[in-house]
Design a protein around this motif. Sequence first.
Motif, PDB file in Angstrom:
ATOM      1  N   UNK B  17       0.849  -1.211   0.000  1.00 41.00           N
ATOM      2  CA  UNK B  17       0.000   0.000   0.000  1.00 41.00           C
ATOM      3  C   UNK B  17       0.880   1.256   0.000  1.00 41.00           C
ATOM      4  N   UNK B  18       1.958   1.234   0.803  1.00 35.71           N
ATOM      5  CA  UNK B  18       2.850   2.403   0.862  1.00 35.71           C
ATOM      6  C   UNK B  18       3.470   2.681  -0.512  1.00 35.71           C
ATOM      7  N   UNK B  19       3.978   1.618  -1.163  1.00 35.27           N
ATOM      8  CA  UNK B  19       4.590   1.786  -2.488  1.00 35.27           C
ATOM      9  C   UNK B  19       3.546   2.285  -3.495  1.00 35.27           C
ATOM     10  N   UNK B  20       2.343   1.714  -3.441  1.00 38.87           N
ATOM     11  CA  UNK B  20       1.272   2.132  -4.356  1.00 38.87           C
ATOM     12  C   UNK B  20       0.897   3.593  -4.156  1.00 38.87           C
ATOM     13  N   UNK B  21       0.814   4.002  -2.885  1.00 37.73           N
ATOM     14  CA  UNK B  21       0.456   5.398  -2.591  1.00 37.73           C
ATOM     15  C   UNK B  21       1.542   6.369  -3.051  1.00 37.73           C
ATOM     16  N   UNK B  22       2.816   5.961  -2.883  1.00 44.12           N
ATOM     17  CA  UNK B  22       3.918   6.828  -3.339  1.00 44.12           C
ATOM     18  C   UNK B  22       3.815   7.038  -4.849  1.00 44.12           C
ATOM     19  N   UNK B  23       3.554   5.951  -5.580  1.00 44.90           N
ATOM     20  CA  UNK B  23       3.405   6.051  -7.045  1.00 44.90           C
ATOM     21  C   UNK B  23       2.218   6.955  -7.394  1.00 44.90           C
ATOM     22  N   UNK B  24       1.112   6.758  -6.653  1.00 45.26           N
ATOM     23  CA  UNK B  24      -0.108   7.545  -6.896  1.00 45.26           C
ATOM     24  C   UNK B  24       0.145   9.042  -6.675  1.00 45.26           C
ATOM     25  N   UNK B  25       0.824   9.361  -5.565  1.00 44.34           N
ATOM     26  CA  UNK B  25       1.094  10.777  -5.245  1.00 44.34           C
ATOM     27  C   UNK B  25       2.102  11.361  -6.232  1.00 44.34           C
ATOM     28  N   UNK B  26       3.146  10.564  -6.576  1.00 45.30           N
ATOM     29  CA  UNK B  26       4.189  11.060  -7.482  1.00 45.30           C
ATOM     30  C   UNK B  26       3.645  11.320  -8.887  1.00 45.30           C
ATOM     31  N   UNK B  28       0.807  12.586  -9.627  1.00 42.32           N
ATOM     32  CA  UNK B  28      -0.057  13.770  -9.684  1.00 42.32           C
ATOM     33  C   UNK B  28       0.734  14.981 -10.159  1.00 42.32           C
ATOM     34  N   UNK B  29       0.028  15.988 -10.625  1.00 43.32           N
ATOM     35  CA  UNK B  29       0.709  17.182 -11.136  1.00 43.32           C
ATOM     36  C   UNK B  29       1.433  17.904  -9.993  1.00 43.32           C
ATOM     37  N   UNK B  30       2.431  18.684 -10.351  1.00 42.81           N
ATOM     38  CA  UNK B  30       3.275  19.369  -9.369  1.00 42.81           C
ATOM     39  C   UNK B  30       2.429  20.189  -8.382  1.00 42.81           C
ATOM     40  N   UNK B  31       1.361  20.804  -8.905  1.00 39.87           N
ATOM     41  CA  UNK B  31       0.526  21.704  -8.097  1.00 39.87           C
ATOM     42  C   UNK B  31      -0.298  20.948  -7.051  1.00 39.87           C
ATOM     43  N   UNK B  32      -0.810  19.773  -7.445  1.00 40.64           N
ATOM     44  CA  UNK B  32      -1.695  19.024  -6.545  1.00 40.64           C
ATOM     45  C   UNK B  32      -0.961  17.972  -5.709  1.00 40.64           C
ATOM     46  N   UNK B  33       0.363  17.932  -5.811  1.00 43.27           N
ATOM     47  CA  UNK B  33       1.111  16.884  -5.122  1.00 43.27           C
ATOM     48  C   UNK B  33       1.369  17.282  -3.664  1.00 43.27           C
ATOM     49  N   UNK B  34       0.827  16.536  -2.688  1.00 41.61           N
ATOM     50  CA  UNK B  34       1.120  16.879  -1.292  1.00 41.61           C
ATOM     51  C   UNK B  34       2.520  16.381  -0.896  1.00 41.61           C
ATOM     52  N   UNK B  35       3.490  17.310  -0.880  1.00 46.21           N
ATOM     53  CA  UNK B  35       4.889  16.947  -0.626  1.00 46.21           C
ATOM     54  C   UNK B  35       5.054  16.340   0.770  1.00 46.21           C
ATOM     55  N   UNK B  36       4.317  16.882   1.756  1.00 50.28           N
ATOM     56  CA  UNK B  36       4.431  16.375   3.125  1.00 50.28           C
ATOM     57  C   UNK B  36       4.057  14.889   3.184  1.00 50.28           C
ATOM     58  N   UNK B  37       2.988  14.539   2.482  1.00 52.69           N
ATOM     59  CA  UNK B  37       2.528  13.141   2.457  1.00 52.69           C
ATOM     60  C   UNK B  37       3.561  12.260   1.762  1.00 52.69           C
TER      61      UNK B  37
END
Lengths: 55, 247
Positions: B17-26, B28-37
Motif C-alpha cells: 500500500x505504501x509503495x502504491x500510494x507513493x506512485x499515486x502521489x508522485x 499527480x501534477x506538481x501543483x496538486x502533489x502533497x509533498x508532506x505526504x
Amino acid sequence: MKNLVLTFLLAVLVVLTCVTIRRIVSGSPTLAGQKTTLVAIGADPVPPTPPKPSN
Amino acid sequence: MDSWVVSYGIQYVGILIEAGLIVLVAQRSQRNRPISVLLYLSCLLASALARAYALRVYGLTSRQYFYIYWCTDFLLVISAFILVCLFFRRACLHEEKMWRFARLLLVFVFVVVLCISGLVFSRNYKDLFPYFVYEFNQNLYFACLVLNTLLYLLLQQIESTDDQLGLLVCGVGIQFAGPAATLALVHITSSERFALSLNSFSIPMCTIGMLLVWAYAILHVKEKAIQVARREIPVLAEVAAHLNIQI
C-alpha cells in the motif's frame, strides 16, 4: 458522532497523562528493560521482548 | 504460529500500500502533489523495507531486529512531527496570525519533549538507546497525537474547505489514537493478555487504516477537481451571454 470521538480521545489522553505523571513522580522510566507495552508507528510486527540494557 | 503469519501478511500488505500510494502521489501534477505526504510515505516505506530485511535475516526475537525496529521508529516519529507541522502550515495558509501562534506552539512542544526525555536520560546516562530513544519516541508520539487533535479542532474552528487536508488529518488521527487507546486499555486492565495482544495488533492495523484513508483522500480530491472543471462550463457560458448583452 464527532463529539463522541473527541470525548473518547480526551478520555485516552487523560488516562495517559495520569500514567505519565505517576511515572514521573515515581521516577521510573518507560522501560527499565522489563516493561514491553509501547506505542510505535508502522505495519511491521513489534519485537516481543526487549533485551535488558547492558551495564 | 498463525498470529505470526497474520503479522507478516499485514507487514507485506503495508509495504504494498505504501509503495502504491507513493506512485499515486508522485504521478499527480506538481501543483496538486502533497509533498508532506510524499515525504512521510517515503520514510514509512524505507523503514518498512529495513525492518522486513532485518526480520527475514535475523528473526523476530533477535537483538538486531529489535534495534532496527526502534531506530526506524525514531525516524518515523520525527517525520510524523514534521508532517503535523506541515499540516499546520497548510491549514494556516491564509491565517498568518494563527500560523505565528501555531509555529511557537510547535517549537515549544518539541523543546518540552526534548527536555523531558533528556531529564530521564540524565538519570540513566550510561544507556542512550534504551532510555533516551524509548522516552523520546513515546513522548513525541503522544505530543503528535495531541497536536493532531488540536489541528483537527482548528480545522473545524476556521471552517476549512480543504477536504483533502481534513481526511489526511483524520488518517493521522487513526494511526496515533488507535495504539494510544489500546495502551490505555492495557494500563486500565493491568496488562490483561487480551489487551496486550490487542495492543500489538493495533499498531500495524492503525497504520494500514491511515494508509487507506489517505488513499481515499488522494483519489477523492482528484474526482472532485474533475467535477469542478465540468461545472465551470455553464458559468463561463453565462458570463459570455452577459457580456454579449452588455455589448
